[in-house]
Scaffold this motif. Structure first.
Motif, PDB file in Angstrom:
ATOM      1  N   ILE A  64       9.741  13.313  -0.423  1.00 53.66           N
ATOM      2  CA  ILE A  64       8.673  12.497   0.160  1.00 53.66           C
ATOM      3  C   ILE A  64       7.425  12.545  -0.719  1.00 53.66           C
ATOM      4  O   ILE A  64       6.696  11.564  -0.822  1.00 53.66           O
ATOM      5  CB  ILE A  64       8.383  12.896   1.634  1.00 53.66           C
ATOM      6  CG1 ILE A  64       7.638  11.759   2.342  1.00 53.66           C
ATOM      7  CG2 ILE A  64       7.592  14.174   1.720  1.00 53.66           C
ATOM      8  CD1 ILE A  64       8.411  10.484   2.468  1.00 53.66           C
ATOM      9  N   GLU A  65       7.212  13.660  -1.387  1.00 58.04           N
ATOM     10  CA  GLU A  65       6.095  13.744  -2.337  1.00 58.04           C
ATOM     11  C   GLU A  65       6.312  12.737  -3.479  1.00 58.04           C
ATOM     12  O   GLU A  65       5.387  12.012  -3.862  1.00 58.04           O
ATOM     13  CB  GLU A  65       5.994  15.157  -2.892  1.00 58.04           C
ATOM     14  CG  GLU A  65       4.931  15.294  -3.961  1.00 58.04           C
ATOM     15  CD  GLU A  65       5.081  16.553  -4.779  1.00 58.04           C
ATOM     16  OE1 GLU A  65       4.053  17.167  -5.070  1.00 58.04           O
ATOM     17  OE2 GLU A  65       6.226  16.910  -5.140  1.00 58.04           O
ATOM     18  N   ARG A  66       7.533  12.675  -4.009  1.00 61.32           N
ATOM     19  CA  ARG A  66       7.843  11.712  -5.079  1.00 61.32           C
ATOM     20  C   ARG A  66       7.668  10.271  -4.581  1.00 61.32           C
ATOM     21  O   ARG A  66       7.169   9.418  -5.307  1.00 61.32           O
ATOM     22  CB  ARG A  66       9.268  11.916  -5.602  1.00 61.32           C
ATOM     23  CG  ARG A  66       9.418  13.135  -6.482  1.00 61.32           C
ATOM     24  CD  ARG A  66      10.773  13.175  -7.180  1.00 61.32           C
ATOM     25  NE  ARG A  66      11.904  13.133  -6.264  1.00 61.32           N
ATOM     26  CZ  ARG A  66      12.452  14.209  -5.690  1.00 61.32           C
ATOM     27  NH1 ARG A  66      11.973  15.408  -5.922  1.00 61.32           N
ATOM     28  NH2 ARG A  66      13.492  14.072  -4.878  1.00 61.32           N
ATOM     29  N   GLU A  67       8.078  10.014  -3.339  1.00 63.98           N
ATOM     30  CA  GLU A  67       7.922   8.666  -2.800  1.00 63.98           C
ATOM     31  C   GLU A  67       6.451   8.283  -2.690  1.00 63.98           C
ATOM     32  O   GLU A  67       6.057   7.165  -3.026  1.00 63.98           O
ATOM     33  CB  GLU A  67       8.610   8.527  -1.450  1.00 63.98           C
ATOM     34  CG  GLU A  67       8.600   7.097  -0.963  1.00 63.98           C
ATOM     35  CD  GLU A  67       9.436   6.856   0.272  1.00 63.98           C
ATOM     36  OE1 GLU A  67       9.187   5.831   0.924  1.00 63.98           O
ATOM     37  OE2 GLU A  67      10.330   7.669   0.584  1.00 63.98           O
ATOM     38  N   ALA A  68       5.618   9.207  -2.238  1.00 60.48           N
ATOM     39  CA  ALA A  68       4.177   8.926  -2.151  1.00 60.48           C
ATOM     40  C   ALA A  68       3.603   8.647  -3.537  1.00 60.48           C
ATOM     41  O   ALA A  68       2.824   7.700  -3.714  1.00 60.48           O
ATOM     42  CB  ALA A  68       3.448  10.101  -1.500  1.00 60.48           C
ATOM     43  N   ALA A  69       3.999   9.447  -4.523  1.00 61.22           N
ATOM     44  CA  ALA A  69       3.491   9.259  -5.885  1.00 61.22           C
ATOM     45  C   ALA A  69       3.966   7.923  -6.471  1.00 61.22           C
ATOM     46  O   ALA A  69       3.275   7.323  -7.306  1.00 61.22           O
ATOM     47  CB  ALA A  69       3.929  10.421  -6.768  1.00 61.22           C
ATOM     48  N   ALA A  70       5.129   7.438  -6.050  1.00 63.24           N
ATOM     49  CA  ALA A  70       5.621   6.142  -6.525  1.00 63.24           C
ATOM     50  C   ALA A  70       4.905   4.978  -5.841  1.00 63.24           C
ATOM     51  O   ALA A  70       4.740   3.908  -6.434  1.00 63.24           O
ATOM     52  CB  ALA A  70       7.132   6.036  -6.288  1.00 63.24           C
ATOM     53  N   TRP A  72       1.645   5.057  -4.457  1.00 63.00           N
ATOM     54  CA  TRP A  72       0.196   5.028  -4.671  1.00 63.00           C
ATOM     55  C   TRP A  72      -0.152   5.708  -5.987  1.00 63.00           C
ATOM     56  O   TRP A  72       0.529   6.649  -6.401  1.00 63.00           O
ATOM     57  CB  TRP A  72      -0.517   5.751  -3.518  1.00 63.00           C
ATOM     58  CG  TRP A  72      -0.430   5.011  -2.236  1.00 63.00           C
ATOM     59  CD1 TRP A  72      -1.219   3.976  -1.818  1.00 63.00           C
ATOM     60  CD2 TRP A  72       0.511   5.243  -1.176  1.00 63.00           C
ATOM     61  NE1 TRP A  72      -0.813   3.550  -0.573  1.00 63.00           N
ATOM     62  CE2 TRP A  72       0.245   4.317  -0.149  1.00 63.00           C
ATOM     63  CE3 TRP A  72       1.563   6.152  -0.989  1.00 63.00           C
ATOM     64  CZ2 TRP A  72       0.958   4.256   1.036  1.00 63.00           C
ATOM     65  CZ3 TRP A  72       2.294   6.094   0.185  1.00 63.00           C
ATOM     66  CH2 TRP A  72       1.985   5.164   1.183  1.00 63.00           C
ATOM     67  N   PRO A  73      -1.245   5.289  -6.613  1.00 62.16           N
ATOM     68  CA  PRO A  73      -1.677   5.916  -7.868  1.00 62.16           C
ATOM     69  C   PRO A  73      -2.403   7.241  -7.580  1.00 62.16           C
ATOM     70  O   PRO A  73      -3.624   7.285  -7.436  1.00 62.16           O
ATOM     71  CB  PRO A  73      -2.615   4.866  -8.481  1.00 62.16           C
ATOM     72  CG  PRO A  73      -3.182   4.147  -7.282  1.00 62.16           C
ATOM     73  CD  PRO A  73      -2.071   4.130  -6.256  1.00 62.16           C
ATOM     74  N   LEU A  74      -1.633   8.294  -7.494  1.00 56.98           N
ATOM     75  CA  LEU A  74      -2.176   9.608  -7.131  1.00 56.98           C
ATOM     76  C   LEU A  74      -2.255  10.512  -8.355  1.00 56.98           C
ATOM     77  O   LEU A  74      -1.348  10.535  -9.171  1.00 56.98           O
ATOM     78  CB  LEU A  74      -1.296  10.260  -6.065  1.00 56.98           C
ATOM     79  CG  LEU A  74      -1.140   9.468  -4.763  1.00 56.98           C
ATOM     80  CD1 LEU A  74      -0.106  10.127  -3.864  1.00 56.98           C
ATOM     81  CD2 LEU A  74      -2.478   9.318  -4.061  1.00 56.98           C
ATOM     82  N   GLN A  75      -3.327  11.288  -8.433  1.00 54.31           N
ATOM     83  CA  GLN A  75      -3.451  12.277  -9.492  1.00 54.31           C
ATOM     84  C   GLN A  75      -3.034  13.662  -9.019  1.00 54.31           C
ATOM     85  O   GLN A  75      -2.747  14.528  -9.831  1.00 54.31           O
ATOM     86  CB  GLN A  75      -4.880  12.319 -10.036  1.00 54.31           C
ATOM     87  CG  GLN A  75      -5.158  11.196 -11.000  1.00 54.31           C
ATOM     88  CD  GLN A  75      -6.101  10.178 -10.406  1.00 54.31           C
ATOM     89  OE1 GLN A  75      -6.160   9.975  -9.213  1.00 54.31           O
ATOM     90  NE2 GLN A  75      -6.833   9.504 -11.269  1.00 54.31           N
ATOM     91  N   ARG A 102     -10.387   5.859  -2.863  1.00 60.92           N
ATOM     92  CA  ARG A 102     -10.153   6.424  -1.538  1.00 60.92           C
ATOM     93  C   ARG A 102      -8.986   5.802  -0.794  1.00 60.92           C
ATOM     94  O   ARG A 102      -8.280   6.480  -0.063  1.00 60.92           O
ATOM     95  CB  ARG A 102     -11.417   6.368  -0.699  1.00 60.92           C
ATOM     96  CG  ARG A 102     -11.803   4.970  -0.303  1.00 60.92           C
ATOM     97  CD  ARG A 102     -12.977   4.952   0.660  1.00 60.92           C
ATOM     98  NE  ARG A 102     -13.097   3.596   1.142  1.00 60.92           N
ATOM     99  CZ  ARG A 102     -14.121   2.813   0.918  1.00 60.92           C
ATOM    100  NH1 ARG A 102     -15.143   3.253   0.238  1.00 60.92           N
ATOM    101  NH2 ARG A 102     -14.142   1.589   1.383  1.00 60.92           N
ATOM    102  N   ALA A 103      -8.787   4.494  -0.915  1.00 65.38           N
ATOM    103  CA  ALA A 103      -7.725   3.841  -0.137  1.00 65.38           C
ATOM    104  C   ALA A 103      -6.378   4.471  -0.437  1.00 65.38           C
ATOM    105  O   ALA A 103      -5.609   4.784   0.482  1.00 65.38           O
ATOM    106  CB  ALA A 103      -7.697   2.337  -0.413  1.00 65.38           C
ATOM    107  N   ALA A 104      -6.067   4.666  -1.691  1.00 67.28           N
ATOM    108  CA  ALA A 104      -4.778   5.267  -2.059  1.00 67.28           C
ATOM    109  C   ALA A 104      -4.671   6.685  -1.510  1.00 67.28           C
ATOM    110  O   ALA A 104      -3.622   7.078  -0.979  1.00 67.28           O
ATOM    111  CB  ALA A 104      -4.609   5.267  -3.575  1.00 67.28           C
ATOM    112  N   ALA A 105      -5.738   7.462  -1.614  1.00 70.28           N
ATOM    113  CA  ALA A 105      -5.699   8.849  -1.132  1.00 70.28           C
ATOM    114  C   ALA A 105      -5.519   8.896   0.384  1.00 70.28           C
ATOM    115  O   ALA A 105      -4.708   9.681   0.892  1.00 70.28           O
ATOM    116  CB  ALA A 105      -6.970   9.590  -1.554  1.00 70.28           C
ATOM    117  N   PHE A 106      -6.249   8.062   1.125  1.00 71.38           N
ATOM    118  CA  PHE A 106      -6.108   8.040   2.583  1.00 71.38           C
ATOM    119  C   PHE A 106      -4.718   7.568   3.006  1.00 71.38           C
ATOM    120  O   PHE A 106      -4.077   8.183   3.864  1.00 71.38           O
ATOM    121  CB  PHE A 106      -7.162   7.129   3.232  1.00 71.38           C
ATOM    122  CG  PHE A 106      -8.454   7.815   3.537  1.00 71.38           C
ATOM    123  CD1 PHE A 106      -8.543   8.759   4.552  1.00 71.38           C
ATOM    124  CD2 PHE A 106      -9.602   7.516   2.821  1.00 71.38           C
ATOM    125  CE1 PHE A 106      -9.742   9.396   4.843  1.00 71.38           C
ATOM    126  CE2 PHE A 106     -10.807   8.145   3.107  1.00 71.38           C
ATOM    127  CZ  PHE A 106     -10.874   9.084   4.112  1.00 71.38           C
TER     128      PHE A 106
END
Length: 154
Positions: A64-70, A72-75, A102-106
């Motif tokens: 699920i972490e990989r899916e989130a990173a795919a 949204w542009p997360l650092q 912020r939108a991607a992080a939220f």
């Protein structure tokens, strides 16, 4: 990007500090910390026991972490979940997401939380004055997860 499953408590401030340390590319750092409540509806809760199968749980959280990173542009992403006996007021888990905006992080943090509430392979047993009972996923948790089957919005 990190997944940690641990018995020990954690220091929320320290975890967020570690994500930010030396970083100047972050525009937003969003975190959510789950706590053990002292009530479930009308029932008093005196304790919570969280069980899991380590290899299964780690694979599910890393996926699920990989899916989130795919999506949204997360650092940075942190998923931290505790197991074992917990008392009301104890920290159960946290997610943190960092992005330039912020939108991607939220959105990523909400996505991770919705997954953790309904699909993460943890089993929770509440202790009440009347005895112990296993906690089932709620329909509202499933409904929250369903909204993410649409394409990402960022």
């Amino acid at each position: 990007m990190a997944v940690r499953i641990q018995r020990e408590d954690f220091d929320l401030g320290e975890e967020l500090h570690l994500i930010r340390a030396g970083r100047r590319d972050l525009g937003a750092l969003v975190s959510f910390t789950g706590l053990v409540r002292d009530r479930h509806g009308a029932a008093a809760i005196t304790g919570l026991e969280i069980e899991h199968y380590p290899a299964m749980t780690r694979r599910a959280l890393e996926a699920i972490e990989r899916e989130a990173a795919a999506r949204w542009p997360l650092q940075a992403v942190l998923i931290l979940h505790r197991y074992g006996p917990l008392a009301p007021g104890d920290q159960i888990m946290m997610v943190a997401t960092a992005s330039a905006h912020r939108a991607a992080a939220f959105e990523a943090a909400e996505f991770l939380m919705d997954f953790l509430k309904s699909r993460a392979p943890f089993w929770k047993k509440e202790t009440t004055p009347e005895g112990a009972r296993w906690v089932d996923a709620r329909a509202s948790d499933e409904a929250a997860l369903a909204r993410w089957h649409a394409p990402a919005r960022s």
